[in-house]
Motif scaffolding. Sequence first.
Motif, PDB file in Angstrom:
ATOM      1  N   PHE A  21      37.475  48.961  49.919  1.00  0.00           N
ATOM      2  CA  PHE A  21      36.591  47.936  49.367  1.00  0.00           C
ATOM      3  C   PHE A  21      37.396  47.137  48.352  1.00  0.00           C
ATOM      4  O   PHE A  21      37.907  47.695  47.380  1.00  0.00           O
ATOM      5  CB  PHE A  21      35.382  48.612  48.726  1.00  0.00           C
ATOM      6  CG  PHE A  21      34.401  47.697  48.059  1.00  0.00           C
ATOM      7  CD1 PHE A  21      34.070  46.459  48.592  1.00  0.00           C
ATOM      8  CD2 PHE A  21      33.763  48.093  46.893  1.00  0.00           C
ATOM      9  CE1 PHE A  21      33.144  45.629  47.979  1.00  0.00           C
ATOM     10  CE2 PHE A  21      32.828  47.284  46.265  1.00  0.00           C
ATOM     11  CZ  PHE A  21      32.517  46.047  46.817  1.00  0.00           C
ATOM     12  N   SER A  22      37.512  45.837  48.589  1.00  0.00           N
ATOM     13  CA  SER A  22      38.344  44.982  47.731  1.00  0.00           C
ATOM     14  C   SER A  22      37.520  43.893  47.056  1.00  0.00           C
ATOM     15  O   SER A  22      36.617  43.317  47.667  1.00  0.00           O
ATOM     16  CB  SER A  22      39.451  44.325  48.551  1.00  0.00           C
ATOM     17  OG  SER A  22      40.275  45.301  49.139  1.00  0.00           O
ATOM     18  N   THR A  23      37.877  43.644  45.805  1.00  0.00           N
ATOM     19  CA  THR A  23      37.301  42.563  45.009  1.00  0.00           C
ATOM     20  C   THR A  23      38.459  41.886  44.282  1.00  0.00           C
ATOM     21  O   THR A  23      39.615  42.312  44.410  1.00  0.00           O
ATOM     22  CB  THR A  23      36.282  43.109  43.980  1.00  0.00           C
ATOM     23  OG1 THR A  23      36.930  44.063  43.134  1.00  0.00           O
ATOM     24  CG2 THR A  23      35.078  43.754  44.669  1.00  0.00           C
ATOM     25  N   ALA A  24      38.145  40.853  43.507  1.00  0.00           N
ATOM     26  CA  ALA A  24      39.180  40.185  42.699  1.00  0.00           C
ATOM     27  C   ALA A  24      38.595  39.854  41.336  1.00  0.00           C
ATOM     28  O   ALA A  24      37.398  39.588  41.205  1.00  0.00           O
ATOM     29  CB  ALA A  24      39.660  38.917  43.387  1.00  0.00           C
ATOM     30  N   PRO A  30      43.639  40.849  42.876  1.00  0.00           N
ATOM     31  CA  PRO A  30      42.856  41.750  43.721  1.00  0.00           C
ATOM     32  C   PRO A  30      42.835  43.185  43.205  1.00  0.00           C
ATOM     33  O   PRO A  30      43.742  43.624  42.494  1.00  0.00           O
ATOM     34  CB  PRO A  30      43.559  41.676  45.078  1.00  0.00           C
ATOM     35  CG  PRO A  30      44.945  41.236  44.784  1.00  0.00           C
ATOM     36  CD  PRO A  30      44.879  40.429  43.514  1.00  0.00           C
ATOM     37  N   ASN A  31      41.777  43.880  43.574  1.00  0.00           N
ATOM     38  CA  ASN A  31      41.613  45.300  43.276  1.00  0.00           C
ATOM     39  C   ASN A  31      40.982  45.939  44.503  1.00  0.00           C
ATOM     40  O   ASN A  31      39.985  45.442  45.025  1.00  0.00           O
ATOM     41  CB  ASN A  31      40.707  45.496  42.057  1.00  0.00           C
ATOM     42  CG  ASN A  31      40.550  46.957  41.700  1.00  0.00           C
ATOM     43  OD1 ASN A  31      41.509  47.616  41.326  1.00  0.00           O
ATOM     44  ND2 ASN A  31      39.343  47.470  41.820  1.00  0.00           N
ATOM     45  N   SER A  32      41.555  47.022  44.982  1.00  0.00           N
ATOM     46  CA  SER A  32      41.018  47.736  46.139  1.00  0.00           C
ATOM     47  C   SER A  32      40.776  49.185  45.773  1.00  0.00           C
ATOM     48  O   SER A  32      41.560  49.792  45.041  1.00  0.00           O
ATOM     49  CB  SER A  32      42.007  47.678  47.315  1.00  0.00           C
ATOM     50  OG  SER A  32      42.175  46.353  47.761  1.00  0.00           O
ATOM     51  N   ILE A  33      39.674  49.713  46.289  1.00  0.00           N
ATOM     52  CA  ILE A  33      39.336  51.115  46.067  1.00  0.00           C
ATOM     53  C   ILE A  33      38.931  51.739  47.397  1.00  0.00           C
ATOM     54  O   ILE A  33      38.564  51.042  48.342  1.00  0.00           O
ATOM     55  CB  ILE A  33      38.175  51.273  45.056  1.00  0.00           C
ATOM     56  CG1 ILE A  33      36.893  50.626  45.584  1.00  0.00           C
ATOM     57  CG2 ILE A  33      38.561  50.727  43.694  1.00  0.00           C
ATOM     58  CD1 ILE A  33      35.636  50.991  44.817  1.00  0.00           C
ATOM     59  N   TYR A  34      39.000  53.054  47.467  1.00  0.00           N
ATOM     60  CA  TYR A  34      38.403  53.781  48.569  1.00  0.00           C
ATOM     61  C   TYR A  34      36.954  54.047  48.201  1.00  0.00           C
ATOM     62  O   TYR A  34      36.650  54.389  47.057  1.00  0.00           O
ATOM     63  CB  TYR A  34      39.112  55.116  48.799  1.00  0.00           C
ATOM     64  CG  TYR A  34      40.486  54.985  49.396  1.00  0.00           C
ATOM     65  CD1 TYR A  34      40.657  54.467  50.674  1.00  0.00           C
ATOM     66  CD2 TYR A  34      41.610  55.393  48.693  1.00  0.00           C
ATOM     67  CE1 TYR A  34      41.921  54.350  51.227  1.00  0.00           C
ATOM     68  CE2 TYR A  34      42.872  55.293  49.242  1.00  0.00           C
ATOM     69  CZ  TYR A  34      43.026  54.773  50.513  1.00  0.00           C
ATOM     70  OH  TYR A  34      44.277  54.675  51.058  1.00  0.00           O
ATOM     71  N   PHE A  53      32.865  53.114  39.714  1.00  0.00           N
ATOM     72  CA  PHE A  53      33.461  51.784  39.589  1.00  0.00           C
ATOM     73  C   PHE A  53      33.884  51.545  38.143  1.00  0.00           C
ATOM     74  O   PHE A  53      33.241  52.003  37.203  1.00  0.00           O
ATOM     75  CB  PHE A  53      32.461  50.682  39.936  1.00  0.00           C
ATOM     76  CG  PHE A  53      32.078  50.545  41.391  1.00  0.00           C
ATOM     77  CD1 PHE A  53      32.604  51.335  42.386  1.00  0.00           C
ATOM     78  CD2 PHE A  53      31.152  49.592  41.750  1.00  0.00           C
ATOM     79  CE1 PHE A  53      32.223  51.190  43.702  1.00  0.00           C
ATOM     80  CE2 PHE A  53      30.762  49.424  43.059  1.00  0.00           C
ATOM     81  CZ  PHE A  53      31.286  50.214  44.042  1.00  0.00           C
ATOM     82  N   ASP A  54      34.933  50.785  37.964  1.00  0.00           N
ATOM     83  CA  ASP A  54      35.309  50.243  36.667  1.00  0.00           C
ATOM     84  C   ASP A  54      35.710  48.788  36.895  1.00  0.00           C
ATOM     85  O   ASP A  54      34.898  47.890  36.706  1.00  0.00           O
ATOM     86  CB  ASP A  54      36.434  51.040  36.008  1.00  0.00           C
ATOM     87  CG  ASP A  54      36.795  50.487  34.632  1.00  0.00           C
ATOM     88  OD1 ASP A  54      35.887  50.043  33.904  1.00  0.00           O
ATOM     89  OD2 ASP A  54      37.992  50.455  34.295  1.00  0.00           O
ATOM     90  N   LYS A  55      36.946  48.560  37.380  1.00  0.00           N
ATOM     91  CA  LYS A  55      37.377  47.191  37.669  1.00  0.00           C
ATOM     92  C   LYS A  55      36.465  46.548  38.705  1.00  0.00           C
ATOM     93  O   LYS A  55      36.151  45.363  38.603  1.00  0.00           O
ATOM     94  CB  LYS A  55      38.815  47.181  38.181  1.00  0.00           C
ATOM     95  CG  LYS A  55      39.855  47.478  37.138  1.00  0.00           C
ATOM     96  CD  LYS A  55      41.236  47.431  37.770  1.00  0.00           C
ATOM     97  CE  LYS A  55      42.281  47.964  36.823  1.00  0.00           C
ATOM     98  NZ  LYS A  55      43.585  48.097  37.486  1.00  0.00           N
ATOM     99  N   THR A  56      36.062  47.332  39.697  1.00  0.00           N
ATOM    100  CA  THR A  56      35.199  46.792  40.753  1.00  0.00           C
ATOM    101  C   THR A  56      33.894  46.256  40.157  1.00  0.00           C
ATOM    102  O   THR A  56      33.456  45.159  40.503  1.00  0.00           O
ATOM    103  CB  THR A  56      34.921  47.881  41.811  1.00  0.00           C
ATOM    104  OG1 THR A  56      36.170  48.284  42.387  1.00  0.00           O
ATOM    105  CG2 THR A  56      33.995  47.370  42.901  1.00  0.00           C
ATOM    106  N   ARG A  57      33.273  46.998  39.261  1.00  0.00           N
ATOM    107  CA  ARG A  57      32.032  46.560  38.607  1.00  0.00           C
ATOM    108  C   ARG A  57      32.268  45.264  37.834  1.00  0.00           C
ATOM    109  O   ARG A  57      31.489  44.317  37.916  1.00  0.00           O
ATOM    110  CB  ARG A  57      31.511  47.638  37.664  1.00  0.00           C
ATOM    111  CG  ARG A  57      30.222  47.255  36.944  1.00  0.00           C
ATOM    112  CD  ARG A  57      29.728  48.286  35.931  1.00  0.00           C
ATOM    113  NE  ARG A  57      29.852  49.668  36.355  1.00  0.00           N
ATOM    114  CZ  ARG A  57      30.758  50.534  35.893  1.00  0.00           C
ATOM    115  NH1 ARG A  57      31.636  50.154  34.968  1.00  0.00           N
ATOM    116  NH2 ARG A  57      30.796  51.776  36.316  1.00  0.00           N
ATOM    117  N   LYS A  58      33.366  45.222  37.077  1.00  0.00           N
ATOM    118  CA  LYS A  58      33.683  44.020  36.296  1.00  0.00           C
ATOM    119  C   LYS A  58      33.923  42.824  37.218  1.00  0.00           C
ATOM    120  O   LYS A  58      33.472  41.716  36.934  1.00  0.00           O
ATOM    121  CB  LYS A  58      34.908  44.279  35.428  1.00  0.00           C
ATOM    122  CG  LYS A  58      34.655  45.287  34.313  1.00  0.00           C
ATOM    123  CD  LYS A  58      35.931  45.659  33.604  1.00  0.00           C
ATOM    124  CE  LYS A  58      35.686  46.784  32.614  1.00  0.00           C
ATOM    125  NZ  LYS A  58      36.915  47.387  32.121  1.00  0.00           N
TER     126      LYS A  58
END
Length: 128
Positions: A21-24, A30-34, A53-58
């Motif tokens: 799951f990737s966001t920016a 970009p930031n990607s997580i499993y 979530f941390d970066k993903t939430r932000k």
Amino acid sequence: MGKLPEIVLKAWEARKDPIVFSTADKDGIPNSIYATCTWIYDPGTIIIADNFFDKTRKNISSGSKGAILFITEEKKSYQIKGSLEYYESGEIFDYMKKMNPARLPGRAVAVFKAEEVFAGSEKLKFDN
């Protein structure tokens, strides 16, 4: 926005966990997580539990679009791109809490609305 193609919905059921799951962030970094706690909510919407979530939430809070990448047991890859919403209560949050393992916090839910879908490099059309 339409319904994900039937081939993608079937592939989702045959996926190997976890998804990517990737966001920016607001600067486009970009930031990607499993992510393992993910479900099809309706044929055009995927939900992802915010357990850690941390970066993903932000990133979601700052208006990021997202991408989901997954692979099937048969080694076929799919990528879905779309918009994101984030809920800490409500019907879709309650659905996530029901599906999420009790041992995980389920702080909130990311709601992913599909806008583009690919099988490998081939762009697929949405079903109506």
